[in-house]
Write a protein that holds these residues in place. Sequence first.
Motif, PDB file in Angstrom:
ATOM      1  N   THR A  17       0.832  -1.208   0.000  1.00  7.88           N
ATOM      2  CA  THR A  17       0.000   0.000   0.000  1.00  7.88           C
ATOM      3  C   THR A  17       0.863   1.252   0.000  1.00  7.88           C
ATOM      4  O   THR A  17       0.606   2.198  -0.755  1.00  7.88           O
ATOM      5  CB  THR A  17      -0.942   0.000   1.218  1.00  7.88           C
ATOM      6  OG1 THR A  17      -1.765  -1.166   1.156  1.00  7.88           O
ATOM      7  CG2 THR A  17      -1.828   1.231   1.238  1.00  7.88           C
ATOM      8  N   HIS A  21       1.136   4.012  -2.981  1.00  9.97           N
ATOM      9  CA  HIS A  21       0.832   5.410  -2.661  1.00  9.97           C
ATOM     10  C   HIS A  21       1.957   6.335  -3.131  1.00  9.97           C
ATOM     11  O   HIS A  21       1.715   7.335  -3.806  1.00  9.97           O
ATOM     12  CB  HIS A  21       0.604   5.536  -1.152  1.00  9.97           C
ATOM     13  CG  HIS A  21       0.052   6.849  -0.729  1.00  9.97           C
ATOM     14  ND1 HIS A  21      -1.219   7.264  -1.048  1.00  9.97           N
ATOM     15  CD2 HIS A  21       0.600   7.850   0.001  1.00  9.97           C
ATOM     16  CE1 HIS A  21      -1.430   8.464  -0.538  1.00  9.97           C
ATOM     17  NE2 HIS A  21      -0.339   8.840   0.101  1.00  9.97           N
ATOM     18  N   TYR A  22       3.193   5.994  -2.788  1.00 11.37           N
ATOM     19  CA  TYR A  22       4.319   6.863  -3.139  1.00 11.37           C
ATOM     20  C   TYR A  22       4.596   6.880  -4.635  1.00 11.37           C
ATOM     21  O   TYR A  22       4.852   7.942  -5.210  1.00 11.37           O
ATOM     22  CB  TYR A  22       5.575   6.449  -2.368  1.00 11.37           C
ATOM     23  CG  TYR A  22       5.418   6.605  -0.876  1.00 11.37           C
ATOM     24  CD1 TYR A  22       4.847   7.742  -0.326  1.00 11.37           C
ATOM     25  CD2 TYR A  22       5.812   5.600  -0.013  1.00 11.37           C
ATOM     26  CE1 TYR A  22       4.678   7.882   1.037  1.00 11.37           C
ATOM     27  CE2 TYR A  22       5.653   5.729   1.356  1.00 11.37           C
ATOM     28  CZ  TYR A  22       5.088   6.876   1.877  1.00 11.37           C
ATOM     29  OH  TYR A  22       4.923   7.007   3.225  1.00 11.37           O
ATOM     30  N   SER A  24       2.460   6.305  -7.034  1.00 11.59           N
ATOM     31  CA  SER A  24       1.355   7.015  -7.688  1.00 11.59           C
ATOM     32  C   SER A  24       1.525   8.519  -7.541  1.00 11.59           C
ATOM     33  O   SER A  24       1.242   9.284  -8.471  1.00 11.59           O
ATOM     34  CB  SER A  24       0.013   6.586  -7.099  1.00 11.59           C
ATOM     35  OG  SER A  24      -0.195   5.222  -7.294  1.00 11.59           O
ATOM     36  N   VAL A  65      -3.626   7.239  -5.691  1.00 12.55           N
ATOM     37  CA  VAL A  65      -3.159   7.983  -4.516  1.00 12.55           C
ATOM     38  C   VAL A  65      -4.272   8.047  -3.478  1.00 12.55           C
ATOM     39  O   VAL A  65      -4.048   7.788  -2.286  1.00 12.55           O
ATOM     40  CB  VAL A  65      -2.694   9.410  -4.902  1.00 12.55           C
ATOM     41  CG1 VAL A  65      -2.478  10.274  -3.668  1.00 12.55           C
ATOM     42  CG2 VAL A  65      -1.424   9.363  -5.734  1.00 12.55           C
ATOM     43  N   SER A  68      -5.112   4.311  -2.109  1.00  8.92           N
ATOM     44  CA  SER A  68      -4.032   3.755  -1.285  1.00  8.92           C
ATOM     45  C   SER A  68      -3.856   4.576  -0.010  1.00  8.92           C
ATOM     46  O   SER A  68      -3.559   4.018   1.053  1.00  8.92           O
ATOM     47  CB  SER A  68      -2.722   3.673  -2.078  1.00  8.92           C
ATOM     48  OG  SER A  68      -2.289   4.956  -2.491  1.00  8.92           O
ATOM     49  N   GLY A  69      -4.054   5.884  -0.100  1.00  3.98           N
ATOM     50  CA  GLY A  69      -4.005   6.720   1.102  1.00  3.98           C
ATOM     51  C   GLY A  69      -5.119   6.374   2.071  1.00  3.98           C
ATOM     52  O   GLY A  69      -4.912   6.282   3.286  1.00  3.98           O
ATOM     53  N   TRP A  72      -4.313   3.140   3.705  1.00  2.00           N
ATOM     54  CA  TRP A  72      -3.292   3.337   4.737  1.00  2.00           C
ATOM     55  C   TRP A  72      -3.924   3.857   6.033  1.00  2.00           C
ATOM     56  O   TRP A  72      -3.645   3.354   7.117  1.00  2.00           O
ATOM     57  CB  TRP A  72      -2.217   4.307   4.238  1.00  2.00           C
ATOM     58  CG  TRP A  72      -1.116   4.440   5.230  1.00  2.00           C
ATOM     59  CD1 TRP A  72      -0.977   5.401   6.187  1.00  2.00           C
ATOM     60  CD2 TRP A  72      -0.027   3.548   5.412  1.00  2.00           C
ATOM     61  NE1 TRP A  72       0.128   5.166   6.940  1.00  2.00           N
ATOM     62  CE2 TRP A  72       0.740   4.027   6.487  1.00  2.00           C
ATOM     63  CE3 TRP A  72       0.375   2.387   4.764  1.00  2.00           C
ATOM     64  CZ2 TRP A  72       1.884   3.386   6.929  1.00  2.00           C
ATOM     65  CZ3 TRP A  72       1.524   1.760   5.209  1.00  2.00           C
ATOM     66  CH2 TRP A  72       2.254   2.255   6.273  1.00  2.00           C
ATOM     67  N   SER A 151       3.252  16.120   4.608  1.00  2.00           N
ATOM     68  CA  SER A 151       3.470  14.711   4.958  1.00  2.00           C
ATOM     69  C   SER A 151       4.736  14.557   5.779  1.00  2.00           C
ATOM     70  O   SER A 151       4.771  13.782   6.747  1.00  2.00           O
ATOM     71  CB  SER A 151       3.570  13.852   3.700  1.00  2.00           C
ATOM     72  OG  SER A 151       2.363  13.875   2.997  1.00  2.00           O
TER      73      SER A 151
END
Length: 163
Positions: A17, A21-22, A24, A65, A68-69, A72, A151
């Motif tokens: 995940t 995320h990263y 994307s 993004v 997946s965010g 998370w 972030s």
Amino acid sequence: RLPSTLYKGGSMGSQITAVIHYLSLLLLFALLGSEHILINRPLNARRVRRLLIIDIAYGTSASLVLFSGAAWVLWYGQGLNDYLYNSLFQIKVGLFLLVGALATLPTLALLNWRTALLAKQAPDISQRLRHWVTLCIRLELLLLLIILLLSGLMADDFGALKQ
């Protein structure tokens, strides 16, 4: 800074995940940069087709993004309440929604140019529209950069509100 589960032996799901995320998010920057470069060159039918493909990839990447965010936050992060009671997280979500709103002008412009493409012609766009599309893309890039900075601050435990 990577999430703690990536270097403390977290589950495979959390690692996948985080990577999705990263990657994307990085892809978002690359696609927006490509759109910015192409939109400011003389447009022919081939270039507009490329822009349409890039825009579709951009929408797909933004969805990755977002999902997946969300995964998370819901399943792998520090717990839903830690995110909901973090002012920086709230700002990040708001900025991401603003990025999505700003993306509508370039997308709508590209969709309107499909008519010219079907006729195998380059679209006739005004300088004013080109200016606004370029401005939206630049603002999207700026807001995504701010999201990345937030972030980093969140990773250092900034923004937590008293519960």
